[in-house]
Design an enzyme around this catalytic site. Structure first.
Site, mmCIF file in Angstrom:
data_model
loop_
_atom_site.group_PDB
_atom_site.id
_atom_site.type_symbol
_atom_site.label_atom_id
_atom_site.label_comp_id
_atom_site.label_asym_id
_atom_site.label_seq_id
_atom_site.Cartn_x
_atom_site.Cartn_y
_atom_site.Cartn_z
ATOM 1 N N ASN A 1 5.308 -14.239 -18.737
ATOM 2 C CA ASN A 1 6.357 -13.719 -17.855
ATOM 3 C C ASN A 1 6.999 -14.839 -17.039
ATOM 4 O O ASN A 1 8.222 -14.915 -16.905
ATOM 5 C CB ASN A 1 5.772 -12.685 -16.891
ATOM 6 N N ARG B 1 15.939 -4.706 -30.564
ATOM 7 C CA ARG B 1 14.812 -5.553 -30.957
ATOM 8 C C ARG B 1 13.996 -4.766 -31.971
ATOM 9 O O ARG B 1 13.697 -3.594 -31.755
ATOM 10 C CB ARG B 1 13.912 -5.900 -29.763
ATOM 11 N N ARG C 1 18.157 -11.310 -26.000
ATOM 12 C CA ARG C 1 17.573 -12.586 -25.574
ATOM 13 C C ARG C 1 16.215 -12.848 -26.212
ATOM 14 O O ARG C 1 15.330 -12.006 -26.189
ATOM 15 C CB ARG C 1 17.446 -12.606 -24.054
ATOM 16 N N HIS D 1 22.697 -2.058 -25.757
ATOM 17 C CA HIS D 1 21.286 -1.915 -25.404
ATOM 18 C C HIS D 1 20.782 -0.493 -25.627
ATOM 19 O O HIS D 1 19.583 -0.247 -25.585
ATOM 20 C CB HIS D 1 21.098 -2.322 -23.934
ATOM 21 N N TYR E 1 4.269 -0.133 -25.323
ATOM 22 C CA TYR E 1 5.319 0.213 -24.374
ATOM 23 C C TYR E 1 5.345 1.724 -24.195
ATOM 24 O O TYR E 1 5.389 2.469 -25.176
ATOM 25 C CB TYR E 1 6.692 -0.235 -24.888
ATOM 26 N N ARG F 1 8.852 -0.565 -12.243
ATOM 27 C CA ARG F 1 7.829 -1.477 -12.749
ATOM 28 C C ARG F 1 8.004 -2.884 -12.196
ATOM 29 O O ARG F 1 7.052 -3.524 -11.792
ATOM 30 C CB ARG F 1 7.872 -1.532 -14.275
ATOM 31 N N HIS G 1 7.914 1.616 -19.426
ATOM 32 C CA HIS G 1 9.218 1.169 -19.907
ATOM 33 C C HIS G 1 10.290 2.254 -19.889
ATOM 34 O O HIS G 1 11.478 1.950 -19.976
ATOM 35 C CB HIS G 1 9.048 0.632 -21.334
#
Length: 721
Positions: A73, A403, A433, A463, A496, A592, A620
């Site tokens: 992270n 993703r 990214r 997204h 997730y 979160r 998530h």
């Protein structure tokens, strides 16, 4: 009944005209210092991750994993957030941060806090997790701890598996200082030429393709590992024969790895992105990590050659790059891990005896809400797409991919569908990214199979998580849709926490058809019925809902706002929540990560509660629930409350309409926010306090364990019926 003002969440032109007047009351009563710094809030989030590693009630291999997550992270934070601040300073675009401070001041605060956290992280490994592993028979040893026999066997391993791939690079008049790649672990070595007596410098990269922890042969059944860099360091004489090795120290460099593309000036987005990815490897340095025993001569050389400042040097005790602890995941010790949770098949998708489930038939009966990873991604989302790919009645499949995994059955299903003659549209977000290169590979593979691949809108990342399947049934076309909060990635779906809604509602099908037309063509739609879509309408729709709750409270009606997101940063949303709280609306925010919302403004935030939950799964999902005077308006989707999500991305929230699903989502909030549930509480000054035990020392409820238990019971109850 749905309030007429809320019925069309798309907000047409007429509604936009009076929108500002509707949701922009006088903010003069709101104090200027009403936001928390977003960058420091992110560091506070990573501190919460670190606190899990420090928790001796958790299984020790999970604690080691949290140390690795913390390190990973923080790397990304420096590569993107810190790099962005530095770039703004260098280019002269040093606009104030979200709290009105100059980026150079925030950088100083980040440096101070990051230094403290990295020292705490190192101490957690050295003083807590490493000894706890040793107590369980897993020892991370140093070279000097080993006897002659073990050293001999490791030397054989070194000669056979490590030595051939090492590449020592000398630095002298004939050899310029080598390029240091971002996040690589290196040894800085000082040597003396035996013939000339001259001191030289060499750099040795620790090979990233080899295991970071090398198992040491043992006869007693106990596991022992040595760090790869320590094994290499104790064989440097083999690399520099005839030279005297004077000293060696580990170091690690972080570079700016953000990607910037002028899309409106690029004729070919893929080619422009590939060129930018190549340039990213050579981004400027932003952090240098060194071991605390590094001598000044070596450090001065690194600072000079890398053109880095003293503030950007992080001198740390213990080993660098604890991402390597992910490698301990291969240890077969289930007793040192969380008790496994086995995902169940969602009840609606569970086949009866001796029959194969028909996903389309199940969705036609009623909307299906699936909660991952408690309910299986494979038997829901993957099964939905695989059935669509082979069903002869399916004419078209449209999907967004942000993703996905390298061996994705999702991608294969789209390829199978295209090869069978169906119309298939895949919107692949190649600007996701750190997944850019992977997504380019899959985009090209899809194109070769005949899939229509598009890359979204110029200047916006796509997204949203959407699938729209068009099926012919009795001469009529029917839409089957999926709107999710998480990526179409079977691997991350196991760790997730996310929701997904399957529906055959014709209105959702129309909304998605219009949205996909906008993403793949030139249509500009302003009307959506069950969707809130960014960047044009999502923020406006949420502000309208928040304002509606505020007015209900002022009118003496019951009101309540509940929001679950990864990040809460957007000032307009935060100010609307402040106004609602000041009017008496209970506001529950479950976040979160970053939270710029404060809870310590008297008269403003008295009704605001902010909680954070971290655990075995990464929370998530995004959920937005509004009381609406007893007729709840509940949305799920992909959008966080950040500028990038609301202004620079295509996001989508879908309104959940099934009363049972609404009850499930509201009940999820009730459990998470209960004082009996373990969580972090946001208090004065942006401080987060973990509350994991009751006043008598009993552990509080683990949300994720309880949710798994609840879903398992629900399945068993149906089986009994």
């Amino acid at each position: 009944m749905i309030d007429p003002a809320l019925a069309d969440s798309g907000l047409g032109d007429a509604e936009d005209d009076d929108f500002d007047e509707l949701v922009a009351p006088d903010d003069s009563l709101l104090p200027e210092n009403r936001y928390l710094d977003r960058e420091l809030s992110w560091l506070a989030f990573n501190q919460r991750v670190l606190e899990l590693a420090e928790d001796d009630t958790l299984p020790v291999l999970e604690r080691a994993n949290f140390l690795a997550i913390f390190a990973s992270n923080l790397d990304e934070f420096f590569m993107v957030r810190v790099a962005g601040l530095k770039r703004r300073i260098v280019t002269g675009l040093a606009v104030p941060t979200n709290v009105g401070r100059a980026p150079v001041e925030v950088l100083a605060d980040i440096s101070a806090e990051a230094h403290k956290l990295q020292l705490r992280h190192a101490a957690a490994w050295t003083d807590l997790v490493r000894p706890a592993l040793s107590a369980e028979g897993i020892r991370i040893v140093d070279w000097d701890d080993l006897d002659g026999e073990a050293k001999a066997e490791l030397t054989d391993y070194f000669q056979a598996n490590v030595f051939p791939v090492l590449m020592p690079l000398a630095v002298d008049p004939a050899h310029p200082f080598p390029y240091i790649s971002g996040l690589s672990l290196n040894l800085a070595i000082r040597i003396r030429n035996a013939r000339t007596g001259r001191q030289e410098f060499a750099r040795l990269k620790v090979p990233p393709m080899l295991p970071r922890f090398v198992e040491v042969p043992s006869d007693d059944g106990r596991l022992r590992f040595i760090r790869l860099e320590e094994l290499i360091a104790n064989h440097l004489d083999d690399l520099f024969p005839g030279m005297e090795v004077l000293d060696h120290h580990a170091f690690r460099l972080t570079r700016n790895e953000d990607v910037e593309i002028e899309e409106d000036e690029s004729e070919n987005l893929i080619q422009a992105l590939e060129a930018e990815l190549l340039r990213r490897r050579f981004g400027p340095p932003i952090r240098l990590e060194i071991t605390d025993d590094m001598d000044d001569v070596t450090l001065d050389l690194l600072i000079s050659e890398l053109d880095i400042t003293d503030q950007e040097v992080y001198r740390l005790p213990g080993p660098l790059d604890l991402r390597g602890l992910f490698g301990l995941g291969r240890i077969d010790r289930p007793d040192l891990r969380y008790t496994p949770h086995v995902p169940t098949t969602a009840l609606a998708f569970k086949p009866g005896a001796n029959e194969r489930i028909d996903i389309f038939k199940a969705i036609r009966k009623a909307d299906v809400l699936v909660h991952h990873p408690y309910e299986s991604f494979t038997t829901s989302v993957v099964a939905f797409l695989e059935q669509a790919a082979r069903d002869p009645h399916v004419l078209a499949i449209k999907q967004t991919l942000y993703r996905t995994s390298g061996d994705s059955p999702i991608v294969q299903a789209l390829i199978d569908a295209a090869e069978s003659g169906k119309q298939v549209l895949a919107l692949v977000e190649v600007k996701a990214r750190f997944d850019e290169a992977n997504n380019i590979v899959w985009a090209r593979k899809l194109e070769k199979a005949g899939v229509h691949v598009v890359y979204g809108l110029v200047g916006l990342k796509t997204h949203c998580k959407l699938v729209n399947v068009i099926r012919e049934e009795d001469g009529v076309l029917r839409s089957y849709s999926h709107i999710g909060t998480g990526n179409y990635n079977p691997k991350t779906s196991r760790i997730y926490e996310d929701f997904g809604l399957f529906t055959a509602d014709p209105q959702v099908g129309k909304d998605l058809t219009r949205l996909f037309n906008e993403l793949s063509g030139y249509a500009i739609e302003k009307k959506f019925k069950r969707l809130l879509v960014a960047p044009l309408h999502l923020r406006k729709g949420l502000l309208r809902q928040i304002e509606h709750e505020r007015k209900n409270a002022l009118d003496g009606k019951p009101a309540h706002i509940r929001i679950k997101v990864n990040s809460m940063v957007d000032e307009q949303i935060i100010d609307a929540l402040y106004r609602a709280s000041a009017a008496g609306v209970p506001v529950d925010v479950w976040v979160r990560g970053i939270c710029s919302l404060r809870t310590d403004l008297p008269g403003i935030t008295d009704n605001i509660t902010v909680r954070s939950i971290l655990g075995r799964y990464l929370e998530h999902s995004r959920i937005f629930a509004f009381h609406n005077d007893g007729d709840p308006q509940v949305y799920i989707g992909s959008a966080d409350m950040m500028h990038r999500n609301l202004d620079r991305r295509v996001e989508a929230l879908v309104r959940v309409t099934d009363p049972a699903h609404i009850d499930e989502l509201v009940g999820f909030f009730d459990l998470a926010l209960s004082p009996e549930t373990s969580s972090w509480h946001l208090g004065a000054g942006g401080e987060w306090t973990r509350r994991a035990f009751s006043e008598v020392g009993a552990p509080l409820v683990d949300l994720q364990d309880r949710t798994m238990s609840h879903i398992q019971k629900r399945r068993r109850a149906r089986a009994v019926r």
